[in-house]
Motif scaffolding. Structure first.
Motif, PDB file in Angstrom:
ATOM      1  N   MET A   1      32.083 -14.168  25.409  1.00 22.88           N
ATOM      2  CA  MET A   1      31.823 -12.772  25.669  1.00 22.88           C
ATOM      3  C   MET A   1      32.835 -11.947  24.881  1.00 22.88           C
ATOM      4  SD  MET A   1      31.179 -11.002  29.313  1.00 22.88           S
ATOM      5  CE  MET A   1      32.758 -10.567  29.962  1.00 22.88           C
ATOM      6  N   SER A   2      32.364 -10.958  24.167  1.00 29.69           N
ATOM      7  CA  SER A   2      33.258 -10.146  23.364  1.00 29.69           C
ATOM      8  C   SER A   2      33.853  -9.025  24.198  1.00 29.69           C
ATOM      9  CB  SER A   2      32.507  -9.557  22.168  1.00 29.69           C
ATOM     10  OG  SER A   2      31.542  -8.637  22.614  1.00 29.69           O
ATOM     11  N   VAL A   3      35.036  -8.606  23.801  1.00 28.75           N
ATOM     12  CA  VAL A   3      35.712  -7.503  24.465  1.00 28.75           C
ATOM     13  C   VAL A   3      35.520  -6.273  23.607  1.00 28.75           C
ATOM     14  CG1 VAL A   3      37.934  -6.616  25.232  1.00 28.75           C
ATOM     15  CG2 VAL A   3      37.408  -9.042  25.499  1.00 28.75           C
ATOM     16  N   THR A   4      35.030  -5.218  24.215  1.00 31.55           N
ATOM     17  CA  THR A   4      34.788  -3.983  23.501  1.00 31.55           C
ATOM     18  C   THR A   4      36.001  -3.083  23.640  1.00 31.55           C
ATOM     19  OG1 THR A   4      32.448  -4.150  23.983  1.00 31.55           O
ATOM     20  CG2 THR A   4      33.256  -1.995  23.291  1.00 31.55           C
ATOM     21  N   THR A   5      36.489  -2.563  22.541  1.00 26.08           N
ATOM     22  CA  THR A   5      37.607  -1.635  22.570  1.00 26.08           C
ATOM     23  C   THR A   5      37.037  -0.228  22.642  1.00 26.08           C
ATOM     24  OG1 THR A   5      38.907  -3.130  21.221  1.00 26.08           O
ATOM     25  CG2 THR A   5      39.641  -0.840  21.339  1.00 26.08           C
ATOM     26  N   VAL A   6      37.518   0.516  23.615  1.00 25.87           N
ATOM     27  CA  VAL A   6      37.079   1.892  23.774  1.00 25.87           C
ATOM     28  C   VAL A   6      38.058   2.787  23.040  1.00 25.87           C
ATOM     29  CG1 VAL A   6      36.653   3.744  25.420  1.00 25.87           C
ATOM     30  CG2 VAL A   6      36.044   1.398  26.000  1.00 25.87           C
ATOM     31  N   ILE A   7      37.539   3.565  22.125  1.00 27.00           N
ATOM     32  CA  ILE A   7      38.368   4.509  21.390  1.00 27.00           C
ATOM     33  C   ILE A   7      38.128   5.876  22.013  1.00 27.00           C
ATOM     34  CG2 ILE A   7      38.849   5.575  19.160  1.00 27.00           C
ATOM     35  CD1 ILE A   7      37.727   2.971  17.896  1.00 27.00           C
ATOM     36  N   PRO A   8      39.163   6.430  22.676  1.00 29.12           N
ATOM     37  CA  PRO A   8      38.951   7.706  23.338  1.00 29.12           C
ATOM     38  C   PRO A   8      38.696   8.826  22.330  1.00 29.12           C
ATOM     39  CG  PRO A   8      41.246   6.990  23.570  1.00 29.12           C
ATOM     40  CD  PRO A   8      40.510   5.914  22.837  1.00 29.12           C
ATOM     41  N   ALA A   9      37.902   9.767  22.753  1.00 29.48           N
ATOM     42  CA  ALA A   9      37.634  10.927  21.921  1.00 29.48           C
ATOM     43  C   ALA A   9      38.913  11.751  21.788  1.00 29.48           C
ATOM     44  CB  ALA A   9      36.524  11.772  22.537  1.00 29.48           C
ATOM     45  N   ASN A  10      38.946  12.593  20.778  1.00 25.01           N
ATOM     46  CA  ASN A  10      40.103  13.466  20.630  1.00 25.01           C
ATOM     47  C   ASN A  10      40.232  14.351  21.859  1.00 25.01           C
ATOM     48  OD1 ASN A  10      40.802  12.504  18.101  1.00 25.01           O
ATOM     49  ND2 ASN A  10      39.459  13.951  17.043  1.00 25.01           N
ATOM     50  N   PRO A  11      41.445  14.420  22.412  1.00 16.38           N
ATOM     51  CA  PRO A  11      41.619  15.272  23.593  1.00 16.38           C
ATOM     52  C   PRO A  11      41.498  16.739  23.214  1.00 16.38           C
ATOM     53  CG  PRO A  11      43.728  14.397  22.872  1.00 16.38           C
ATOM     54  CD  PRO A  11      42.669  13.760  22.016  1.00 16.38           C
ATOM     55  N   LEU A  12      41.227  17.547  24.211  1.00 13.45           N
ATOM     56  CA  LEU A  12      41.099  18.979  23.996  1.00 13.45           C
ATOM     57  C   LEU A  12      42.397  19.556  23.426  1.00 13.45           C
ATOM     58  CD1 LEU A  12      39.177  21.339  24.361  1.00 13.45           C
ATOM     59  CD2 LEU A  12      40.049  21.626  26.672  1.00 13.45           C
ATOM     60  N   ALA A  22      46.401   6.407  27.183  1.00 17.23           N
ATOM     61  CA  ALA A  22      46.954   5.529  28.220  1.00 17.23           C
ATOM     62  C   ALA A  22      46.025   5.441  29.432  1.00 17.23           C
ATOM     63  CB  ALA A  22      48.332   6.025  28.645  1.00 17.23           C
ATOM     64  N   LEU A  23      45.398   6.546  29.794  1.00 18.33           N
ATOM     65  CA  LEU A  23      44.562   6.580  31.000  1.00 18.33           C
ATOM     66  C   LEU A  23      43.111   6.196  30.752  1.00 18.33           C
ATOM     67  CD1 LEU A  23      45.921   9.794  32.736  1.00 18.33           C
ATOM     68  CD2 LEU A  23      46.495   7.404  33.216  1.00 18.33           C
ATOM     69  N   SER A  24      42.670   6.204  29.508  1.00 21.37           N
ATOM     70  CA  SER A  24      41.275   5.921  29.193  1.00 21.37           C
ATOM     71  C   SER A  24      40.756   4.610  29.782  1.00 21.37           C
ATOM     72  CB  SER A  24      41.068   5.953  27.681  1.00 21.37           C
ATOM     73  OG  SER A  24      39.730   5.716  27.369  1.00 21.37           O
ATOM     74  N   PRO A  29      37.053   1.958  35.903  1.00 22.76           N
ATOM     75  CA  PRO A  29      37.331   1.417  37.241  1.00 22.76           C
ATOM     76  C   PRO A  29      37.480   2.512  38.290  1.00 22.76           C
ATOM     77  CG  PRO A  29      39.009   0.682  35.664  1.00 22.76           C
ATOM     78  CD  PRO A  29      38.020   1.510  34.914  1.00 22.76           C
ATOM     79  N   LEU A  30      37.959   3.674  37.887  1.00 21.86           N
ATOM     80  CA  LEU A  30      38.086   4.788  38.822  1.00 21.86           C
ATOM     81  C   LEU A  30      36.712   5.180  39.376  1.00 21.86           C
ATOM     82  CD1 LEU A  30      39.797   7.076  40.121  1.00 21.86           C
ATOM     83  CD2 LEU A  30      39.294   8.417  38.074  1.00 21.86           C
ATOM     84  N   VAL A  31      35.726   5.264  38.514  1.00 23.67           N
ATOM     85  CA  VAL A  31      34.372   5.607  38.948  1.00 23.67           C
ATOM     86  C   VAL A  31      33.791   4.491  39.814  1.00 23.67           C
ATOM     87  CG1 VAL A  31      32.005   6.095  38.178  1.00 23.67           C
ATOM     88  CG2 VAL A  31      33.951   7.129  36.988  1.00 23.67           C
ATOM     89  N   ARG A  32      34.022   3.229  39.428  1.00 22.58           N
ATOM     90  CA  ARG A  32      33.507   2.096  40.215  1.00 22.58           C
ATOM     91  C   ARG A  32      34.101   2.079  41.612  1.00 22.58           C
ATOM     92  NH1 ARG A  32      35.937  -2.387  40.873  1.00 22.58           N
ATOM     93  NH2 ARG A  32      37.072  -2.376  38.898  1.00 22.58           N
TER      94      ARG A  32
END
Length: 154
Positions: A1-12, A22-24, A29-32
């Protein structure tokens, strides 16, 4: 199983980039956890009469007389919401539990809330539809890196 890296969008605000990076990983898990824990009191209402609920017997009578489904469905709904909510929050058996939540919420939308229209404030289907969609996302993606499923898989 591959691990997907999430690249956060540019912050406001660009100076918050390190905070958002750091929080991305914690956003999903917060929503889950929030979705799972939001289900628990609804199950406790049905099963135990807590939080202003009517308990299993009265909820079963409501299911039978008002919804036209067997009274035993109250137990099924209560267990999915209470136990399933705890499991979803923990990320244990995430896909299976989330699938049960999707099914339960679909029944709630069609059998109970659809005639009242969209808005939850009028008893409509807005709230159970939202939780069905949130649960569906966990059927598709699983519990993620910060779940008991991932810990067991290691």
């Amino acid at each position: 199983m591959s691990v997907t890296t999430v690249i956060p969008a540019n912050p406001l605000v660009s100076s918050y980039r390190s905070v958002t990076e750091a929080l991305s990983p914690l956003a999903d898990p917060l929503v889950r956890v929030a979705a799972g824990l939001a289900l628990v009191p609804h199950g406790a209402q049905k099963l135990f009469g807590w939080f202003g609920g009517y308990g299993l017997e009265a909820t079963g009578q409501f299911f039978a007389t008002k919804l036209g489904v067997p009274a035993s469905f109250a137990l099924i709904a209560g267990v999915i919401e209470f136990g399933g909510g705890i499991l979803l929050a923990a990320g244990l058996a995430t896909r299976a539990v989330a699938a049960l939540v999707v099914g339960l919420m679909a029944v709630a939308v069609v059998q109970v809330h659809l005639p009242a229209g969209f808005f939850w404030t009028d008893g409509g289907y807005e709230y159970p539809l939202l939780w069905a969609i949130v649960a569906l996302s966990y059927v598709i993606r699983g519990g993620g890196r910060y779940s008991l499923d991932a810990l067991i898989a290691r």
